[in-house]
Design a protein around this motif. Structure first.
Motif, PDB file in Angstrom:
ATOM      1  N   LEU A  17      -9.830   0.158   7.901  1.00 39.46           N
ATOM      2  CA  LEU A  17      -8.386   0.326   7.783  1.00 39.46           C
ATOM      3  C   LEU A  17      -7.863  -0.224   6.463  1.00 39.46           C
ATOM      4  O   LEU A  17      -6.876   0.286   5.923  1.00 39.46           O
ATOM      5  CB  LEU A  17      -7.684  -0.345   8.960  1.00 39.46           C
ATOM      6  N   VAL A  18      -8.515  -1.249   5.949  1.00 37.82           N
ATOM      7  CA  VAL A  18      -8.133  -1.787   4.635  1.00 37.82           C
ATOM      8  C   VAL A  18      -8.230  -0.696   3.577  1.00 37.82           C
ATOM      9  O   VAL A  18      -7.354  -0.551   2.717  1.00 37.82           O
ATOM     10  CB  VAL A  18      -9.036  -2.978   4.256  1.00 37.82           C
ATOM     11  N   TYR A  19      -9.287   0.089   3.644  1.00 34.05           N
ATOM     12  CA  TYR A  19      -9.476   1.182   2.684  1.00 34.05           C
ATOM     13  C   TYR A  19      -8.303   2.159   2.746  1.00 34.05           C
ATOM     14  O   TYR A  19      -7.788   2.613   1.709  1.00 34.05           O
ATOM     15  CB  TYR A  19     -10.785   1.914   2.971  1.00 34.05           C
ATOM     16  N   TYR A  20      -7.852   2.480   3.969  1.00 30.53           N
ATOM     17  CA  TYR A  20      -6.796   3.485   4.108  1.00 30.53           C
ATOM     18  C   TYR A  20      -5.401   2.913   3.839  1.00 30.53           C
ATOM     19  O   TYR A  20      -4.465   3.684   3.592  1.00 30.53           O
ATOM     20  CB  TYR A  20      -6.884   4.146   5.479  1.00 30.53           C
TER      21      TYR A  20
ATOM     22  N   GLY B 140      -3.218   4.522   0.667  1.00 28.94           N
ATOM     23  CA  GLY B 140      -1.858   4.961   0.935  1.00 28.94           C
ATOM     24  C   GLY B 140      -1.669   5.746   2.222  1.00 28.94           C
ATOM     25  O   GLY B 140      -0.542   6.119   2.557  1.00 28.94           O
ATOM     26  N   LEU B 141      -2.736   6.010   2.970  1.00 26.87           N
ATOM     27  CA  LEU B 141      -2.590   6.756   4.222  1.00 26.87           C
ATOM     28  C   LEU B 141      -1.830   5.941   5.268  1.00 26.87           C
ATOM     29  O   LEU B 141      -0.992   6.469   5.999  1.00 26.87           O
ATOM     30  CB  LEU B 141      -3.963   7.160   4.768  1.00 26.87           C
ATOM     31  N   ILE B 142      -2.147   4.633   5.335  1.00 29.32           N
ATOM     32  CA  ILE B 142      -1.449   3.746   6.264  1.00 29.32           C
ATOM     33  C   ILE B 142      -0.286   3.088   5.526  1.00 29.32           C
ATOM     34  O   ILE B 142      -0.478   2.417   4.518  1.00 29.32           O
ATOM     35  CB  ILE B 142      -2.402   2.673   6.829  1.00 29.32           C
ATOM     36  N   ASP B 143       0.929   3.289   6.022  1.00 25.17           N
ATOM     37  CA  ASP B 143       2.109   2.737   5.364  1.00 25.17           C
ATOM     38  C   ASP B 143       2.211   1.229   5.552  1.00 25.17           C
ATOM     39  O   ASP B 143       2.522   0.494   4.612  1.00 25.17           O
ATOM     40  CB  ASP B 143       3.369   3.403   5.914  1.00 25.17           C
ATOM     41  N   SER B 144       1.970   0.765   6.773  1.00 24.72           N
ATOM     42  CA  SER B 144       2.118  -0.661   7.073  1.00 24.72           C
ATOM     43  C   SER B 144       1.262  -1.005   8.286  1.00 24.72           C
ATOM     44  O   SER B 144       1.149  -0.210   9.219  1.00 24.72           O
ATOM     45  CB  SER B 144       3.585  -1.000   7.341  1.00 24.72           C
ATOM     46  N   MET B 145       0.682  -2.211   8.271  1.00 23.19           N
ATOM     47  CA  MET B 145      -0.176  -2.622   9.377  1.00 23.19           C
ATOM     48  C   MET B 145       0.070  -4.091   9.701  1.00 23.19           C
ATOM     49  O   MET B 145       0.189  -4.926   8.797  1.00 23.19           O
ATOM     50  CB  MET B 145      -1.650  -2.415   8.999  1.00 23.19           C
ATOM     51  N   ILE B 146       0.167  -4.401  10.968  1.00 22.23           N
ATOM     52  CA  ILE B 146       0.278  -5.787  11.410  1.00 22.23           C
ATOM     53  C   ILE B 146      -1.136  -6.343  11.547  1.00 22.23           C
ATOM     54  O   ILE B 146      -1.965  -5.800  12.278  1.00 22.23           O
ATOM     55  CB  ILE B 146       1.026  -5.892  12.748  1.00 22.23           C
TER      56      ILE B 146
ATOM     57  N   PHE C 220       0.152 -13.760  12.959  1.00 21.80           N
ATOM     58  CA  PHE C 220      -0.063 -12.423  12.402  1.00 21.80           C
ATOM     59  C   PHE C 220       0.863 -12.255  11.206  1.00 21.80           C
ATOM     60  O   PHE C 220       1.818 -13.012  11.009  1.00 21.80           O
ATOM     61  CB  PHE C 220       0.188 -11.326  13.440  1.00 21.80           C
ATOM     62  N   GLY C 221       0.564 -11.253  10.391  1.00 20.47           N
ATOM     63  CA  GLY C 221       1.384 -10.951   9.228  1.00 20.47           C
ATOM     64  C   GLY C 221       1.434  -9.461   8.983  1.00 20.47           C
ATOM     65  O   GLY C 221       0.785  -8.676   9.689  1.00 20.47           O
ATOM     66  N   VAL C 222       2.206  -9.064   7.997  1.00 19.43           N
ATOM     67  CA  VAL C 222       2.362  -7.656   7.645  1.00 19.43           C
ATOM     68  C   VAL C 222       1.516  -7.346   6.414  1.00 19.43           C
ATOM     69  O   VAL C 222       1.558  -8.067   5.418  1.00 19.43           O
ATOM     70  CB  VAL C 222       3.834  -7.314   7.349  1.00 19.43           C
ATOM     71  N   VAL C 223       0.731  -6.273   6.494  1.00 17.07           N
ATOM     72  CA  VAL C 223      -0.097  -5.850   5.366  1.00 17.07           C
ATOM     73  C   VAL C 223       0.313  -4.449   4.941  1.00 17.07           C
ATOM     74  O   VAL C 223       0.445  -3.543   5.774  1.00 17.07           O
ATOM     75  CB  VAL C 223      -1.603  -5.852   5.730  1.00 17.07           C
ATOM     76  N   ASN C 224       0.512  -4.275   3.651  1.00 15.29           N
ATOM     77  CA  ASN C 224       0.767  -2.955   3.088  1.00 15.29           C
ATOM     78  C   ASN C 224       0.075  -2.874   1.728  1.00 15.29           C
ATOM     79  O   ASN C 224      -0.621  -3.812   1.322  1.00 15.29           O
ATOM     80  CB  ASN C 224       2.272  -2.676   2.976  1.00 15.29           C
ATOM     81  N   LYS C 225       0.266  -1.781   1.047  1.00 16.00           N
ATOM     82  CA  LYS C 225      -0.435  -1.593  -0.222  1.00 16.00           C
ATOM     83  C   LYS C 225      -0.050  -2.643  -1.258  1.00 16.00           C
ATOM     84  O   LYS C 225      -0.882  -3.051  -2.080  1.00 16.00           O
ATOM     85  CB  LYS C 225      -0.153  -0.186  -0.776  1.00 16.00           C
ATOM     86  N   GLU C 226       1.186  -3.116  -1.196  1.00 14.96           N
ATOM     87  CA  GLU C 226       1.665  -4.070  -2.193  1.00 14.96           C
ATOM     88  C   GLU C 226       1.060  -5.459  -2.024  1.00 14.96           C
ATOM     89  O   GLU C 226       0.791  -6.156  -3.000  1.00 14.96           O
ATOM     90  CB  GLU C 226       3.201  -4.167  -2.126  1.00 14.96           C
ATOM     91  N   ASN C 227       0.848  -5.895  -0.767  1.00 15.16           N
ATOM     92  CA  ASN C 227       0.357  -7.267  -0.560  1.00 15.16           C
ATOM     93  C   ASN C 227      -1.061  -7.343  -0.008  1.00 15.16           C
ATOM     94  O   ASN C 227      -1.528  -8.410   0.393  1.00 15.16           O
ATOM     95  CB  ASN C 227       1.302  -8.033   0.369  1.00 15.16           C
ATOM     96  N   LEU C 228      -1.748  -6.206   0.023  1.00 13.32           N
ATOM     97  CA  LEU C 228      -3.087  -6.141   0.605  1.00 13.32           C
ATOM     98  C   LEU C 228      -4.041  -7.166   0.004  1.00 13.32           C
ATOM     99  O   LEU C 228      -4.831  -7.789   0.712  1.00 13.32           O
ATOM    100  CB  LEU C 228      -3.668  -4.734   0.442  1.00 13.32           C
TER     101      LEU C 228
END
Length: 327
Positions: A259-262, A266-272, A305-313
């Motif tokens: 999921l980190v790859y996606y 950019g396929l995944i917008d945001s992930m908890i 838990f935290g929020v992960v997206n492309k900007e803070n991955l």
């Protein structure tokens, strides 16, 4: 008088030697106790368990515990899972860490297992009778809060939506027989209530999640797919990368390298991202303390838990959770 001293001195020395020997043997016996803890989770070899395993292994090293990580396929039968647990106990397990596939109607099962060995439940809580001996507890995130966090991320991204009509959402809701996944779904629905989304389909976890997802979305295409756990997200990613699913946006919760790859692509917008390393470390550490001191009481623990997206991955905190290194 001198004769008395000559008689008493050897007796005193011998007594001291015996006391010292007993203390050494007692200490040696305590420190050398080799406890074994068995771990049973569904699809144990999947990538989603990598951070969790790292936490277990670190705690096992820190506490001198023998870790028995049981290989499993997909678990959806509570009787078979209980049989696995009982088999491990019969083979010498002193404690058990387990993700139950079912949360309700299992009071007697929980009582029976925890009467034999202490038990830590992970991922989801279970309904159980009051445990006056402190022999079972749960280490898991606040699942309702995780669901709300997913919904909040979606609400933030859709705040500037100008298109007419309600947003069409498909949900892959994880194992809805687990109270933890029920709580996540409720949290998500509460967080998105003001959006008034159109839930065009909802698929719960089974052995056929992939097929059910594809059939549901083919019949009623969703703009956004929301996934409540790691397995749900991986199934959705597989579907969305097939090329014939249309342009989808993905939101949800997960922790695997896949999921980190996606997220990065950019396929995944945001992930908890739940701190599964902490879940593994805390559950095993608490069990170790219980085994070393039977008067101690297992207590429920809540992991973060935290929020992960492309900007803070690639932020340090997220990287430590996603790719922990065991010392």
């Amino acid at each position: 008088m001198n004769e008395d001293k000559e008689f008493l001195l050897p007796v005193v020395v011998a007594t001291l030697i015996v006391i010292m020997f007993c203390l050494v043997m007692l200490t040696k016996g305590i420190n050398s106790e080799n406890y074994k803890i068995s771990v049973i989770v569904s699809n144990s070899s999947e990538g989603r368990w990598v951070p969790f395993k790292a936490g277990l292994e670190q705690a096992a090293k820190d506490n001198g515990i023998e870790l028995d990580y049981v290989y499993t396929d997909y678990i959806d039968n509570i009787q078979e899972e209980a049989s696995m647990i009982n088999s491990r106990i019969s083979q010498g397990a002193d404690g058990v860490i387990v993700e139950f596939c079912l949360s309700e109607g299992i009071h007697e099962m929980v009582s029976s297992i925890s009467a034999r060995v202490p038990v830590e439940f992970v991922v989801t809580n279970v309904d159980a009778d009051v445990d006056v001996r402190g022999n079972h507890a749960t280490v898991a995130p606040n699942n309702y809060a995780v669901g709300r966090a997913i919904g909040n991320e979606l609400a933030i991204d859709l705040k500037g939506r100008t298109e007419e009509g309600r947003v069409k959402i498909g949900i892959v809701s994880g194992n809805q027989k687990q109270s933890g996944m029920q709580q996540r779904l409720r949290g998500f629905m509460d967080a998105t209530e003001n959006l008034d989304p159109e839930i065009v389909w909802s698929v719960s976890e089974s052995r056929y999640t992939s097929e059910d997802l594809e059939k549901a979305d083919t019949k009623n295409p969703a703009e956004i797919i929301v996934c409540l756990d790691n397995n749900s997200m991986e199934k959705a990613v597989d579907y969305c990368t097939k090329g014939d699913s249309g342009d989808k946006r993905l939101y949800g919760s997960g922790c695997s390298e896949k999921l980190v790859y996606y997220i990065d692509s950019g396929l995944i917008d945001s992930m908890i991202l739940t701190n599964d390393f902490s879940m593994g470390y805390q559950s095993l550490s608490d069990l170790a303390l219980k085994l070393q001191n039977r008067t101690s009481v297992l207590e429920d623990r809540e992991i973060g838990f935290g929020v992960v997206n492309k900007e803070n991955l690639f932020g340090e905190d997220n990287q430590q959770i996603l790719f922990p290194i065991v010392r």
